[in-house]
Design a protein around this motif. Structure first.
Motif, PDB file in Angstrom:
ATOM      1  N   THR A 328       0.848  -1.194   0.000  1.00 21.64           N
ATOM      2  CA  THR A 328       0.000   0.000   0.000  1.00 21.64           C
ATOM      3  C   THR A 328       0.885   1.246   0.000  1.00 21.64           C
ATOM      4  O   THR A 328       2.077   1.177   0.263  1.00 21.64           O
ATOM      5  N   ALA A 334      -5.455   0.063   3.347  1.00 26.92           N
ATOM      6  CA  ALA A 334      -5.473  -0.846   2.189  1.00 26.92           C
ATOM      7  C   ALA A 334      -5.298  -0.113   0.866  1.00 26.92           C
ATOM      8  O   ALA A 334      -5.231  -0.750  -0.188  1.00 26.92           O
ATOM      9  N   ASP A 335      -5.211   1.199   0.896  1.00 26.06           N
ATOM     10  CA  ASP A 335      -5.164   2.015  -0.313  1.00 26.06           C
ATOM     11  C   ASP A 335      -3.853   1.800  -1.068  1.00 26.06           C
ATOM     12  O   ASP A 335      -2.768   1.995  -0.522  1.00 26.06           O
ATOM     13  N   GLN A 336      -3.955   1.426  -2.334  1.00 27.30           N
ATOM     14  CA  GLN A 336      -2.766   1.123  -3.144  1.00 27.30           C
ATOM     15  C   GLN A 336      -2.520   2.151  -4.248  1.00 27.30           C
ATOM     16  O   GLN A 336      -1.622   1.958  -5.075  1.00 27.30           O
ATOM     17  N   SER A 339       1.037   3.420  -5.441  1.00 24.15           N
ATOM     18  CA  SER A 339       2.011   2.838  -4.513  1.00 24.15           C
ATOM     19  C   SER A 339       3.342   2.584  -5.206  1.00 24.15           C
ATOM     20  O   SER A 339       3.383   2.044  -6.316  1.00 24.15           O
ATOM     21  N   ASP A 359       0.840  -8.549   2.578  1.00 22.72           N
ATOM     22  CA  ASP A 359       0.364  -7.291   3.150  1.00 22.72           C
ATOM     23  C   ASP A 359      -0.874  -7.626   3.982  1.00 22.72           C
ATOM     24  O   ASP A 359      -1.817  -8.242   3.461  1.00 22.72           O
ATOM     25  N   VAL A 362      -4.096  -6.357   2.253  1.00 21.42           N
ATOM     26  CA  VAL A 362      -4.375  -6.649   0.840  1.00 21.42           C
ATOM     27  C   VAL A 362      -4.316  -8.154   0.614  1.00 21.42           C
ATOM     28  O   VAL A 362      -3.276  -8.773   0.852  1.00 21.42           O
ATOM     29  N   TRP A 365      -3.307  -8.636  -5.026  1.00 20.46           N
ATOM     30  CA  TRP A 365      -2.602  -7.451  -5.498  1.00 20.46           C
ATOM     31  C   TRP A 365      -2.639  -7.422  -7.016  1.00 20.46           C
ATOM     32  O   TRP A 365      -2.112  -8.315  -7.676  1.00 20.46           O
TER      33      TRP A 365
END
Length: 424
Positions: A328, A334-336, A339, A359, A362, A365
């Motif tokens: 992330t 959880a925001d990707q 990234s 992660d 997550v 991915w």
């Protein structure tokens, strides 16, 4: 003319990481809130009490529904709103400037469903002049007059996803209007639920202030990223350098190096300012362009350093099993978006490394056109990998436990102080 009163109805256009927490803060002070969202699936989920934003739980959405909140994809619902706040994305376009299609579409929808006397506020991050030169003409296209039929202002979002300290209510709010009355109306509205509201002299100043904030971070991150590289070559511990400098109680703010910059602001917002300067004035904003060059080079630098570390133990990067920890853009969410883990993975794959990831936030991915599932057992993956690379220091990671099990541990965030851990 619409007054600021206890029964005010507000429509928030865009129910993402900016709009949904904003709607929550409004609900908490008794405002009737319409969460406008074009995605029917999101509308159904919200009205069913399900959250899709890290900072709000399902229970938070249930509370909002009990306070009168409702999500809608029907443009006609905007006709009830005394205040309309636009919180839609402004990603980079192919020419390096902001892609304003979502702003233009949202504004067009507002214009066709505008309650007489309503206040319209743009929160989307963009270049100086957008509110006056793009939003205002759309709202006025059918003959509506600013100052009579509607009032327009700009107030940049300052959301810090995952922060335990700063939220909507305790982060000062900048407000600039097309006219002094528009500024006052927008400011009075935000004072209903924000502790400190700062009135700006106009929309362009408010727009530029947001870009200055993130350009400041962008440039300073680039500074320490470049220092990290030459300090390594000179045999100097950059983390010790930063620790020492940070003891100064004035004139210094601590920034740390990393594998790149990510998120919805730092890699993107400074480009808006650079784009507008070049387009309007014909010259470059050189600080931003140099910072972008340095920060964008960090994933390749991580790959190069990892290759050197593996070479020192007699292994080529080609064919080595590399476990990436934390994909992330910032810790504990959880925001990707944007990234740096994504370009790092691309670099390693181009060098024929066999990558896997873990992660805690997550499960799957989506990276470089493919999809990876999170390793099923972290301990086994640590022991079986030729190298472990920490890209994001989530608080749930026990770095001593990880270091004890990894054959080679490369910490790009400087989170571990152990002598047997390699740091950026």
């Amino acid at each position: 003319m619409t007054d600021i009163d206890e029964q005010q109805t507000v429509a928030v256009i865009g129910q993402g990481y900016v709009g949904l927490p904003l709607a929550q803060a409004m609900c908490d002070v008794g405002l009737r809130v319409i969460g406008f969202e074009i995605a029917d699936r999101t509308v159904q989920a919200l009205n069913g009490g399900r959250s899709h934003v890290d900072d709000l739980s399902d229970n938070d959405i249930a509370t909002m529904l009990g306070q009168g909140y409702r999500a809608s994809s029907d443009p006609a619902s905007l006709r009830d709103a005394d205040v309309i706040v636009i919180c839609v994305p402004t990603p980079l376009s192919d020419d390096g400037g902001p892609d304003l299609r979502a702003v233009e579409a949202a504004t067009g929808t507002v214009a066709r469903n505008l309650k007489p006397g309503a206040t319209v506020i743009l929160e989307s991050t963009t270049y100086p002049g957008t509110t006056d030169d793009v939003v205002l003409p759309i709202l006025s296209a059918e003959g509506a007059e600013h100052g009579t039929d509607f009032y327009l202002g700009y107030s940049p979002e300052r959301v810090d996803p995952g922060s335990a300290h700063y939220g909507i209510t305790n982060t000062p709010k900048l407000v600039g209007g097309v006219s002094p009355e528009a500024t006052e109306r927008a400011a009075s509205f935000y004072e209903r639920f924000v502790d400190t509201v700062v009135r700006m002299s106009g929309t362009k100043e408010a727009e530029a202030a947001k870009l200055l904030e993130n350009t400041y971070r962008h440039v300073n991150i680039a500074l320490v990223n470049e220092m990290a590289r030459f300090c390594h070559d000179l045999g100097i511990d950059i983390w010790e350098v930063i620790r020492g400098a940070a003891t100064k109680p004035f004139g210094f703010q601590k920034f740390t190096p990393g594998p790149g910059v990510g998120g919805h602001c730092i890699p993107i917002d400074p480009n808006y300012l650079s784009f507008q300067v070049k387009k309007t004035l014909g010259y470059q904003f050189r600080f931003v362009e140099l910072a972008q060059e340095i920060n964008n080079s960090m994933p390749a630098y991580v790959g190069s350093r990892l290759g050197d570390l593996l070479n020192d133990v007699g292994k080529p990067l080609n064919g080595s099993k590399i476990l990436l920890l934390g994909v992330t853009y910032k810790p504990n969410i959880a925001d990707q978006r944007e990234s740096p883990a994504i370009p790092v993975a691309k670099v390693l794959r181009e060098k024929k490394a066999d990558i896997s990831f873990h992660d805690p936030h997550v499960e799957r991915w989506h990276v470089n056109g493919g999809t990876l599932d999170r390793v099923a057992d972290l301990e086994t993956a640590l022991q079986e990998s030729d190298a472990v690379v920490l890209l994001q220091g989530h608080s749930s990671y026990d770095l001593n436990w990880i270091a004890d099990r990894a054959k080679l541990f490369f910490d790009t965030r400087g989170s571990s102080g152990r002598d047997d851990v390699h740091r950026l």
